[in-house]
Design an enzyme around this catalytic site. Structure first.
Site, short mmCIF file in Angstrom:
data_model
loop_
_atom_site.label_atom_id
_atom_site.label_comp_id
_atom_site.label_asym_id
_atom_site.label_seq_id
_atom_site.Cartn_x
_atom_site.Cartn_y
_atom_site.Cartn_z
N ASN A 11 -4.32 9.84 15.04
CA ASN A 11 -2.91 9.63 14.68
C ASN A 11 -2.26 11.01 14.65
O ASN A 11 -2.43 11.77 13.69
CB ASN A 11 -2.85 8.96 13.30
CG ASN A 11 -1.57 8.23 13.00
OD1 ASN A 11 -1.37 7.81 11.87
ND2 ASN A 11 -0.68 8.06 13.96
N CYS A 71 2.55 8.06 5.17
CA CYS A 71 1.56 7.96 6.25
C CYS A 71 0.27 8.56 5.74
O CYS A 71 0.21 9.75 5.40
CB CYS A 71 2.04 8.69 7.50
SG CYS A 71 0.79 8.73 8.81
N ASN A 161 4.80 1.40 2.19
CA ASN A 161 5.49 0.85 3.35
C ASN A 161 4.90 -0.53 3.64
O ASN A 161 3.77 -0.83 3.25
CB ASN A 161 5.38 1.79 4.57
CG ASN A 161 3.96 2.24 4.84
OD1 ASN A 161 3.03 1.86 4.17
ND2 ASN A 161 3.80 3.06 5.86
N HIS A 163 3.17 -3.85 5.18
CA HIS A 163 2.11 -4.18 6.12
C HIS A 163 1.86 -5.68 6.10
O HIS A 163 1.92 -6.32 5.05
CB HIS A 163 0.81 -3.46 5.76
CG HIS A 163 0.89 -1.99 5.90
ND1 HIS A 163 0.57 -1.32 7.05
CD2 HIS A 163 1.28 -1.03 5.01
CE1 HIS A 163 0.76 -0.02 6.89
NE2 HIS A 163 1.19 0.17 5.65
N ASN A 195 4.61 -3.03 9.54
CA ASN A 195 3.46 -2.62 10.31
C ASN A 195 2.53 -3.83 10.41
O ASN A 195 2.38 -4.58 9.44
CB ASN A 195 2.73 -1.48 9.59
CG ASN A 195 3.61 -0.26 9.40
OD1 ASN A 195 3.80 0.53 10.31
ND2 ASN A 195 4.17 -0.11 8.20
N GLU A 213 2.29 -0.03 14.74
CA GLU A 213 3.07 0.63 13.70
C GLU A 213 4.56 0.43 13.90
O GLU A 213 5.09 0.57 15.02
CB GLU A 213 2.75 2.13 13.66
CG GLU A 213 1.38 2.44 13.07
CD GLU A 213 1.30 3.85 12.54
OE1 GLU A 213 2.14 4.23 11.70
OE2 GLU A 213 0.39 4.57 12.96
N ARG A 214 5.22 0.15 12.81
CA ARG A 214 6.67 0.01 12.79
C ARG A 214 7.31 1.31 13.29
O ARG A 214 7.11 2.37 12.74
CB ARG A 214 7.11 -0.28 11.34
CG ARG A 214 8.58 -0.40 11.10
CD ARG A 214 8.89 -0.56 9.62
NE ARG A 214 8.40 0.58 8.83
CZ ARG A 214 8.74 0.81 7.57
NH1 ARG A 214 9.53 -0.03 6.92
NH2 ARG A 214 8.26 1.85 6.92
N CYS A 222 -3.96 4.29 11.42
CA CYS A 222 -2.88 4.24 10.43
C CYS A 222 -3.54 4.21 9.05
O CYS A 222 -4.25 3.25 8.72
CB CYS A 222 -2.00 3.00 10.63
SG CYS A 222 -0.75 2.77 9.35
N GLY A 223 -3.32 5.26 8.27
CA GLY A 223 -3.97 5.37 6.97
C GLY A 223 -3.51 4.30 5.99
O GLY A 223 -4.34 3.62 5.36
N GLY A 225 -2.12 1.55 6.75
CA GLY A 225 -2.50 0.26 7.31
C GLY A 225 -3.96 -0.06 7.07
O GLY A 225 -4.33 -1.22 6.84
#
Length: 278
Positions: A11, A71, A161, A163, A195, A213-214, A222-223, A225
């Site tokens: 990433n 992130c 964020n 998910h 996401n 990912e959004r 994605c951490g 995620g």
């Protein structure tokens, strides 16, 4: 502008040291430099900034210019950057984000180079209104959405964020993430988009996951995620509340949702790629 490219499990982001650099219009800059043909090439832009409430502050922008709250892979790279370059040379760091202050433990090698980091990602958010997702009840473990005539059952979690995680029966390595991910990201149930994680269960302590990912499309890792996926697995009785290894396209992360404090802890690498000037 001087910059540094770093990556965590593939990433990759462009990092700018805003202790020294100043810039305007980071949204547009993120779009320009993230372009892999006409720019530097990355999943987005990360600004490393002074903070009044923590050791430093992180702002991150996706490759489409949208700003994201957090992130997990980027914050490990921020920690490595400030540690290795003696900006903040502490084994225990605090980083201000739009999702709150995150606390990071640095795991350095014999040469005092930061190699892996353990991030306290905080407690997962499972209340529908706070994720946010439009659903009748919380936690949201049975949200059924359909695309291209196929129904998926999603578990929704916020790690700062939003998910939406679905567990699929077929090998995730051959699953068409782009086809379904771009549809579910903007589904009407997600007022701030989402996401989307597609996960395969290898064993109760071993998962494989790919992520749409959004604002960025499919990325190698994605951490947040990965943390959301393990939280979803625990909520559904798939995984126990102990360390779970998650295979991503770009590497592995170790995730544990501890019962002692209810927080999720993520351990993984961060790697320097190169410095440059643009």
């Amino acid at each position: 502008m001087r910059f540094t490219k770093m990556q965590g499990c593939g990433n990759d982001y462009i990092y700018v040291n805003c202790f020294e650099e100043s810039l305007t219009s980071p949204q547009q800059l993120a779009k320009t430099i993230s372009d892999r043909h006409f720019g530097i090439g990355s999943d987005g832009l990360v600004l490393i900034m002074p903070s009044e409430t923590a050791d430093c502050r992180m702002r991150m922008f996706n490759s489409d210019g949208s700003e994201s709250e957090m992130c997990g892979n980027a914050i490990r790279c921020v920690a490595k950057y400030v540690y290795d370059r003696d900006i903040i040379h502490k084994r225990q760091l605090s980083v201000e984000t739009l999702a709150g202050i995150k606390y990071i433990s640095i795991n350095a090698d014999d040469n005092d180079i930061a190699r892996t980091m353990t991030v306290d990602m905080g407690a997962p958010v499972t209340e529908a209104a706070n994720i946010p997702v439009f659903a009748d009840r919380s936690p949201v473990t049975d949200l059924k959405l359909t695309a291209f005539g196929r129904e998926f059952t999603f578990t929704c979690v916020s790690m700062g964020n939003p998910h939406a995680v679905t567990f699929i029966e077929e090998p995730v390595s051959s699953f068409d993430v782009e086809k379904f991910g771009k549809v579910f990201e903007v589904y009407g149930h997600f007022p701030r988009r989402s996401n989307i994680e597609f996960a395969e269960v290898i064993s109760p302590t071993h998962l494989k996951m790919r992520v749409w990912e959004r604002g960025a499309g499919e990325t190698l890792a994605c951490g947040t995620g990965t943390c959301a996926t393990v939280a979803a697995a625990c909520l559904n009785g798939i995984c126990p509340r102990e360390p779970v290894t998650v295979d991503l396209l770009g590497g592995q992360l170790i995730i544990e949702w501890k019962e002692t404090d209810g927080h999720i802890y993520m351990t993984g690498p961060a790697e320097f790629v190169f410095d440059g000037e643009i």
